[in-house]
Design a protein around this motif. Structure first.
Motif, PDB file in Angstrom:
ATOM      1  N   SER B 356      35.155  13.362  29.772  1.00  0.00           N
ATOM      2  CA  SER B 356      34.406  12.544  30.721  1.00  0.00           C
ATOM      3  C   SER B 356      35.329  11.964  31.794  1.00  0.00           C
ATOM      4  O   SER B 356      34.976  11.904  32.979  1.00  0.00           O
ATOM      5  CB  SER B 356      33.700  11.421  29.973  1.00  0.00           C
ATOM      6  OG  SER B 356      33.003  10.614  30.877  1.00  0.00           O
ATOM      7  N   TYR B 357      36.522  11.553  31.351  1.00  0.00           N
ATOM      8  CA  TYR B 357      37.492  10.999  32.300  1.00  0.00           C
ATOM      9  C   TYR B 357      37.826  12.027  33.377  1.00  0.00           C
ATOM     10  O   TYR B 357      37.934  11.701  34.564  1.00  0.00           O
ATOM     11  CB  TYR B 357      38.758  10.598  31.542  1.00  0.00           C
ATOM     12  CG  TYR B 357      39.858  10.008  32.391  1.00  0.00           C
ATOM     13  CD1 TYR B 357      39.780   8.694  32.841  1.00  0.00           C
ATOM     14  CD2 TYR B 357      40.971  10.765  32.734  1.00  0.00           C
ATOM     15  CE1 TYR B 357      40.784   8.143  33.612  1.00  0.00           C
ATOM     16  CE2 TYR B 357      41.984  10.226  33.510  1.00  0.00           C
ATOM     17  CZ  TYR B 357      41.894   8.924  33.948  1.00  0.00           C
ATOM     18  OH  TYR B 357      42.887   8.386  34.717  1.00  0.00           O
ATOM     19  N   MET B 358      37.960  13.279  32.960  1.00  0.00           N
ATOM     20  CA  MET B 358      38.358  14.322  33.902  1.00  0.00           C
ATOM     21  C   MET B 358      37.180  14.933  34.661  1.00  0.00           C
ATOM     22  O   MET B 358      37.380  15.588  35.677  1.00  0.00           O
ATOM     23  CB  MET B 358      39.132  15.432  33.176  1.00  0.00           C
ATOM     24  CG  MET B 358      40.501  14.988  32.664  1.00  0.00           C
ATOM     25  SD  MET B 358      41.550  14.214  33.918  1.00  0.00           S
ATOM     26  CE  MET B 358      41.903  15.620  34.974  1.00  0.00           C
ATOM     27  N   SER B 359      35.941  14.744  34.181  1.00  0.00           N
ATOM     28  CA  SER B 359      34.820  15.346  34.919  1.00  0.00           C
ATOM     29  C   SER B 359      34.053  14.328  35.760  1.00  0.00           C
ATOM     30  O   SER B 359      33.373  14.694  36.714  1.00  0.00           O
ATOM     31  CB  SER B 359      33.871  16.084  33.969  1.00  0.00           C
ATOM     32  OG  SER B 359      33.393  15.202  32.989  1.00  0.00           O
ATOM     33  N   SER B 360      34.176  13.035  35.425  1.00  0.00           N
ATOM     34  CA  SER B 360      33.375  12.049  36.169  1.00  0.00           C
ATOM     35  C   SER B 360      33.747  11.914  37.652  1.00  0.00           C
ATOM     36  O   SER B 360      32.872  11.560  38.445  1.00  0.00           O
ATOM     37  CB  SER B 360      33.416  10.681  35.485  1.00  0.00           C
ATOM     38  OG  SER B 360      34.735  10.258  35.262  1.00  0.00           O
ATOM     39  N   PRO B 361      34.993  12.192  38.076  1.00  0.00           N
ATOM     40  CA  PRO B 361      35.234  12.109  39.523  1.00  0.00           C
ATOM     41  C   PRO B 361      34.289  13.013  40.319  1.00  0.00           C
ATOM     42  O   PRO B 361      33.915  12.675  41.453  1.00  0.00           O
ATOM     43  CB  PRO B 361      36.698  12.574  39.664  1.00  0.00           C
ATOM     44  CG  PRO B 361      37.325  12.218  38.366  1.00  0.00           C
ATOM     45  CD  PRO B 361      36.243  12.462  37.333  1.00  0.00           C
ATOM     46  N   ALA B 362      33.891  14.136  39.731  1.00  0.00           N
ATOM     47  CA  ALA B 362      33.009  15.069  40.455  1.00  0.00           C
ATOM     48  C   ALA B 362      31.644  14.444  40.716  1.00  0.00           C
ATOM     49  O   ALA B 362      31.036  14.675  41.765  1.00  0.00           O
ATOM     50  CB  ALA B 362      32.831  16.352  39.647  1.00  0.00           C
ATOM     51  N   ILE B 363      31.156  13.645  39.757  1.00  0.00           N
ATOM     52  CA  ILE B 363      29.813  13.077  39.914  1.00  0.00           C
ATOM     53  C   ILE B 363      29.777  12.064  41.062  1.00  0.00           C
ATOM     54  O   ILE B 363      28.751  11.859  41.689  1.00  0.00           O
ATOM     55  CB  ILE B 363      29.351  12.391  38.597  1.00  0.00           C
ATOM     56  CG1 ILE B 363      29.589  13.309  37.400  1.00  0.00           C
ATOM     57  CG2 ILE B 363      27.894  11.990  38.666  1.00  0.00           C
ATOM     58  CD1 ILE B 363      28.779  14.561  37.423  1.00  0.00           C
ATOM     59  N   ARG B 364      30.928  11.431  41.305  1.00  0.00           N
ATOM     60  CA  ARG B 364      30.964  10.469  42.411  1.00  0.00           C
ATOM     61  C   ARG B 364      30.976  11.153  43.774  1.00  0.00           C
ATOM     62  O   ARG B 364      30.843  10.495  44.803  1.00  0.00           O
ATOM     63  CB  ARG B 364      32.191   9.548  42.272  1.00  0.00           C
ATOM     64  CG  ARG B 364      32.118   8.660  41.041  1.00  0.00           C
ATOM     65  CD  ARG B 364      33.241   7.657  41.017  1.00  0.00           C
ATOM     66  NE  ARG B 364      33.322   6.938  42.275  1.00  0.00           N
ATOM     67  CZ  ARG B 364      34.410   6.293  42.697  1.00  0.00           C
ATOM     68  NH1 ARG B 364      35.505   6.302  41.955  1.00  0.00           N
ATOM     69  NH2 ARG B 364      34.394   5.655  43.833  1.00  0.00           N
ATOM     70  N   VAL B 365      31.179  12.476  43.767  1.00  0.00           N
ATOM     71  CA  VAL B 365      31.252  13.224  45.024  1.00  0.00           C
ATOM     72  C   VAL B 365      30.022  14.115  45.218  1.00  0.00           C
ATOM     73  O   VAL B 365      29.454  14.192  46.296  1.00  0.00           O
ATOM     74  CB  VAL B 365      32.546  14.078  45.049  1.00  0.00           C
ATOM     75  CG1 VAL B 365      32.538  15.012  46.243  1.00  0.00           C
ATOM     76  CG2 VAL B 365      33.781  13.180  45.081  1.00  0.00           C
ATOM     77  N   ALA B 366      29.595  14.760  44.100  1.00  0.00           N
ATOM     78  CA  ALA B 366      28.530  15.768  44.206  1.00  0.00           C
ATOM     79  C   ALA B 366      27.224  15.162  44.729  1.00  0.00           C
ATOM     80  O   ALA B 366      26.846  14.062  44.349  1.00  0.00           O
ATOM     81  CB  ALA B 366      28.285  16.384  42.838  1.00  0.00           C
ATOM     82  N   GLY B 367      26.558  15.938  45.600  1.00  0.00           N
ATOM     83  CA  GLY B 367      25.229  15.533  46.074  1.00  0.00           C
ATOM     84  C   GLY B 367      25.246  14.261  46.892  1.00  0.00           C
ATOM     85  O   GLY B 367      24.268  13.527  46.921  1.00  0.00           O
TER      86      GLY B 367
END
Lengths: 373, 406
Positions: B356-367
C-alpha cells in the motif's frame, strides 16, 4: 436508505434560518461582545422561548414538544451559523438533558416546564481548575443537603437560575450530581472575562449552599458522560453551522478582493485553501448526520458517533475560522470585521465539554469496548 | 432517518442476492483459468442473465435500472468473491461516451460487446507533456481521404496491453487555440501502427503502458463528435472517470486493519493502541473514514429518492487517497524495524502495508491529482473563478512548451 432529514425537519431548519437572520444578525453578536455589562441577548432568548425551541425534546407531559433530536439538530446548526449569543447550549443540551435523564418525577415537574418556556435558564458546573477534569480532581464536596466549593468556568453560570453541580463522591463512579438554586444567598457568582464574550462564563463559589441530589450518589460521572454524548452531537451541529458560515464569508471576500489585477479567489493558493475548508466541513457534517441518527434512535453506537461528530466538527471549525481570517488578510485581524467572532466561538465550543484530545481518547476507548464485546 | 432499504429496494436486493448466490463462479470452475478468462466468464454470465451494466438501456446490453438499483447490485456483488473486473474503463468511461456521441448503428455494434465483456476497451488521453493540462496533447491526426493518419505517443494507458479497442483524443489542428483543435476517435487497438510498452511502476507492478502510434490509420467514421469538438467529447469521458475511480485503492489499508495492528504490536512493552499518539492518529483516521462513509450514505439517499446527488461526494478521492498513503506509512512505523521487509515469506499480512505504501502515490495522481481535485471542488462546487491562463486564445503551435523554452 434514508440518511436525510424529513421535509418537516428541513422546513424547521429554513424557519430557524430565517428567524435568526432577522433576529440575530452579526451586529447583535457584536453588541454583546462590545458591552461588558451584557451577558447574552435577552430579547433573542425571549423570542427563542416563544418559538418553542427550548422545549424541543422535553416530553409533552412536562410542557415540551416531545420532538426528536433530529429537530434539535437542525435548530443547533442554525444557532451555530448565526453565533446566537444565548445560553441555549447550557440550558437545553446540558441542564435540560441532565434532568430529563436522571431527574425524579418531582424534579422533572419542578424544572422541565419552566425550562421548556425558557423562563428559567439552567447550566452545568464541572470545571474547577486547568486541565482535564476527572472525579479524582474534583474538590467540591457535599454532605447530601448542602455543598461547598468553587467552580470556574461555568458557561452561563452568571445568568442561569440553577445549576447541575458535579461534586466528589467516595462511592460509585466518584462523582455525584446536585441541583443547586443559584439565586440563594449561599451562592456567590461573578462574570468572568472570556475568549468569546458572546458566550458568558462565571466563577461560582458555593458555601454550604442548599442542594438536591440528581440521580443516585456515586453515579454523577456516568450521568455527565451520557449528557456530554448528547451535547457533543448538538455542539457539533453548531460547529458545522459556524464552519459553513466561515466558508461563505471567506468565499465572498475572496471573490471581491482584487490583487495583482484579479480576484484573489482565482489563485490556487486560495482555491485550495477553501476547497480544504469545504472538505473538512463535509466530513464533519456527514459525521453529524451519523451522530444525529444515533442520538435520535438511542443506538448503541452513540458513543462512537458522538465522538466522531465532535472531533471532526472541532477540527473543521478551527480550520474554517482561522483560514477565514487568513483569507481576509489584515482586515480579518481587525475588531471591525466579524471574522473574530467565529474564531472565538470555535474555541469556546471546542473546550466547553472536553477538548479534542479528550474526545479522541474517548473515541478509541469506545471502539475498543465495542470490538471487545 | 434510517439505514434500511425501502420495501421496493429490499425486494430488489433479495432478487440480486438470490441470483448471485446461484450463479457466482465457484472455485473449482475457475481453477487453472487465466485471470482474463475468468473475468470474461463471469462478465458473460452476468450479461446473459441481464445483470451487466444495470443502468444502461436494454438495447445496448443493460437492464434499464435506476441508480440506486445499480448501487444495491454493486454492494451485493462486493460481498462475494468474484473474478477481477478488467472492464471498468470500458464500461465506466468508454461506453458512456459512445452512448452519448456515436451513431445509433455504432452503439448497437460496439456497446453490447462492452457489457458482455467480449471486448475490452481502454482510454488513451494523457501524454508525456499533457497530464493535468490534458488539452496540451500533441499526438496528431492528419486527414487522408476517408481516413486519419495518427502519429505520436500516449502514456498511463491502463490495460492497453490487453485491450481490443481504445478511445483517443488527438490534435487535428495545431493552428487554433488548444481546446479547439482536438478531435475524438475510437479505434482497433490491434491495428498496424500501434505499439504498446508496459511501464514498470514503483510498486513493481505494471498496470499501465506507453502506447506509440506510427502512421496508424483510423477511418473518419470512427470519429465521435465534430472535427474540433474533441474536448467536449473528452469531458463526457472524464466526468464518468471521476465517478468510477472514487475513493478506492490504496491496497486495502483501512481503520479496522490498522486498529488491529495497533493491538498486536507493542510500544514500551504495552500494546501500541494504549499509546496516546497512536490513539490520536487512529481517531483522526476513523472520523475521516466515517465522514466519507456517511457522505456516501447522503449520496445514496439522493439516488434512492431519484434525486441528483449534491456536490459532497466530490471529496472522496481527495480525502481517501492521502489517507490511504498516510495510514500505510503509519502501519509501517508500527511494525518498527520489520516494516522494512517486503517479502512474501517474512512480511506480516503478506506485505499489505508495504504494498500500500508503494502503490498509494498512484491513487493521488490517477484520474486527477489531489491538486486538480481541489481545483474542481473550488471551481464547480464553490464557484470560484479559474486561474488566469497565459495560453488562452493563443494558437496551439505558438504556446511555449517545456522543450521550446529550453
Amino acid at each position: 436508505m434514508n440518511f436525510e432529514f424529513s421535509d418537516e425537519q428541513k422546513l424547521l431548519k429554513d424557519q430557524a434560518s430565517g428567524f435568526l437572520k432577522e433576529n440575530c444578525p452579526l451586529v447583535s453578536v457584536r453588541d454583546i461582545v462590545d458591552d461588558d455589562a451584557l451577558s447574552y441577548d435577552k430579547t433573542l432568548w425571549a423570542k427563542i422561548g416563544e418559538m418553542g425551541w427550548t422545549s424541543t425534546t422535553i416530553p409533552e407531559e412536562y410542557g415540551g414538544l416531545g420532538c426528536s433530536y433530529l429537530e434539535l439538530s437542525v435548530i443547533a446548526e442554525e444557532l451555530g451559523r448565526s453565533l446566537a449569543p444565548t445560553p441555549f447550549s447550557s440550558s437545553v443540551y446540558l441542564a435540560t438533558e441532565a434532568i430529563n435523564v436522571a431527574g425524579s418525577d418531582q424534579q422533572k415537574n419542578t424544572w422541565l416546564p419552566k425550562l421548556a418556556t425558557g423562563e428559567i435558564i439552567g447550566c452545568v458546573a464541572v470545571a474547577e481548575a486547568k486541565g482535564q477534569i476527572t472525579p479524582a480532581s474534583l474538590a467540591t464536596e457535599s454532605n447530601g443537603s448542602t455543598l461547598s466549593g468553587t467552580k470556574i468556568p461555568v458557561a452561563d453560570g452568571d445568568v442561569a437560575d440553577f445549576s447541575i453541580v458535579f461534586v466528589r463522591a467516595n462511592i460509585g463512579d466518584g462523582a455525584s450530581a446536585y441541583i443547586v438554586d443559584l439565586t440563594q444567598s449561599n451562592v456567590e457568582r461573578e462574570s468572568i472575562r472570556t475568549l468569546d464574550p458572546s458566550r458568558s462564563q462565571a466563577k461560582i463559589t458555593f458555601t454550604d449552599a442548599n442542594c438536591e441530589l440528581l440521580g443516585k450518589e456515586g453515579e454523577g460521572w456516568s450521568l455527565l458522560q451520557k449528557i456530554n454524548n448528547t451535547a457533543a452531537v448538538l455542539f457539533a451541529w453548531e460547529q458545522v453551522g459556524g464552519s459553513e458560515h466561515c466558508l461563505e464569508m471567506a468565499k465572498a471576500y475572496a471573490l471581491d478582493r482584487i490583487a495583482f489585477g484579479r480576484p484573489i479567489a482565482s489563485y490556487q493558493a486560495i482555491k485550495h485553501k477553501l476547497a480544504n475548508v469545504y472538505v473538512k466541513n463535509t466530513i464533519a457534517k456527514s459525521n453529524c448526520y451519523y451522530g444525529a441518527w444515533a442520538l435520535s434512535t438511542n443506538d448503541k453506537e452513540l458513543p462512537v458517533a458522538a465522538a466522531s461528530a465532535r472531533i471532526s466538527a472541532i477540527q473543521a471549525y478551527y480550520f474554517a475560522s482561522k483560514e477565514n481570517i487568513q483569507v481576509h488578510g489584515g482586515m480579518g485581524f481587525t475588531w471591525e470585521f466579524d471574522c473574530q467572532f467565529f474564531y472565538r466561538r470555535s474555541k469556546q465550543l471546542a473546550v466547553n465539554i472536553g477538548s479534542e484530545l479528550v474526545w479522541q481518547d474517548k473515541l478509541i476507548s469506545a471502539i475498543e469496548l465495542d470490538r471487545a464485546s | 432517518m434510517d439505514f434500511n432499504d425501502t420495501p421496493k429496494e429490499a425486494e430488489f436486493r433479495i432478487e440480486v442476492r438470490t441470483w448471485l448466490e446461484a450463479n457466482a463462479p465457484t472455485e473449482s470452475e475457475l481453477r487453472d483459468m487465466e485471470p482474463m478468462a475468468s473475468s470474461k466468464l463471469w462478465q458473460k454470465r452476468k450479461y446473459d442473465a441481464g445483470w451487466a451494466c444495470l443502468r444502461w438501456p436494454k438495447e445496448y446490453g443493460g437492464r434499464g435500472a435506476s441508480a440506486i438499483e445499480q448501487v444495491i447490485y454493486s454492494q451485493e456483488e462486493a460481498k462475494i468473491q468474484t473474478p477481477d473486473n478488467v472492464f471498468m474503463i470500458g464500461q465506466g468511461m468508454c461506453a458512456p461516451t459512445m452512448m452519448a456521441w456515436a451513431t445509433e448503428e455504432q452503439k448497437r455494434e460496439y456497446v453490447p460487446a462492452i457489457a458482455s465483456g467480449e471486448k475490452v476497451w481502454c482510454q488513451l488521453f494523457s501524454e508525456p507533456a499533457a497530464g493535468s493540462d490534458l488539452a496540451a496533447l500533441t499526438t496528431k491526426a492528419e486527414r487522408d481521404g476517408d481516413d486519419w493518419i495518427i502519429n505520436g505517443q500516449k502514456i498511463w494507458t491502463s490495460g492497453a496491453h490487453y485491450s481490443d479497442y481504445g478511445v483517443i483524443v488527438l490534435r487535428t489542428d495545431p493552428t487554433v487555440p488548444k481546446h479547439k483543435g482536438l478531435s475524438y476517435f475510437f479505434f482497433d487497438m490491434k491495428s498496424e501502427g500501434v505499439e504498446t510498452r508496459p511501464i514498470k511502476q514503483i510498486s513493481g507492478a505494471s498496470n499501465f503502458n506507453e502506447v506509440y502510434f506510427t502512421n496508424l490509420r483510423v477511418p473518419d467514421t470512427q470519429r465521435l463528435g465534430k472535427v474540433g469538438q474533441g474536448w467536449e467529447v473528452a469531458l463526457t469521458t472524464l466526468m464518468n472517470e471521476r465517478a468510477s475511480i472514487g475513493s478506492g485503492g490504496g491496497g486495502g489499508v483501512n481503520f479496522n486493519r490498522l486498529f488491529k495492528l495497533a493491538q498486536d504490536v507493542n510500544i514500551n512493552d504495552k500494546p501500541a493502541i494504549k499509546n496516546d499518539v497512536v490513539r490520536e492518529k487512529l481517531a483522526n483516521w476513523y472520523v475521516q473514514e466515517s465522514g466519507l462513509k456517511f457522505t456516501g450514505h447522503r449520496t445514496l439517499t439522493a439516488l434512492s429518492r431519484g434525486e441528483l446527488p449534491g456536490p459532497e461526494n466530490s471529496i472522496g478521492k481527495l480525502v481517501g487517497a492521502p489517507k490511504s498513503q498516510d495510514m500505510a506509512s503509519f502501519g509501517l512505523d508500527l511494525l518498527e524495524q520489520s516494516g522494512a521487509i517486503w517479502d512474501d515469506e517474512y512480511s506480516d499480512f503478506r506485505g499489505l502495508y508495504q504494498t500500500s505504501y508503494m502503490s498509494s502515490p498512484a491513487i493521488r495522481v490517477a484520474g486527477g491529482t489531489d491538486e486538480i481535485m481541489a481545483n474542481i471542488i473550488a471551481e464547480r462546487v464553490l464557484g470560484l473563478p479559474q486561474e488566469v491562463r497565459v495560453d488562452k486564445g493563443i494558437p496551439f503551435n505558438e504556446i511555449p512548451t517545456s522543450s521550446s523554452v529550453k
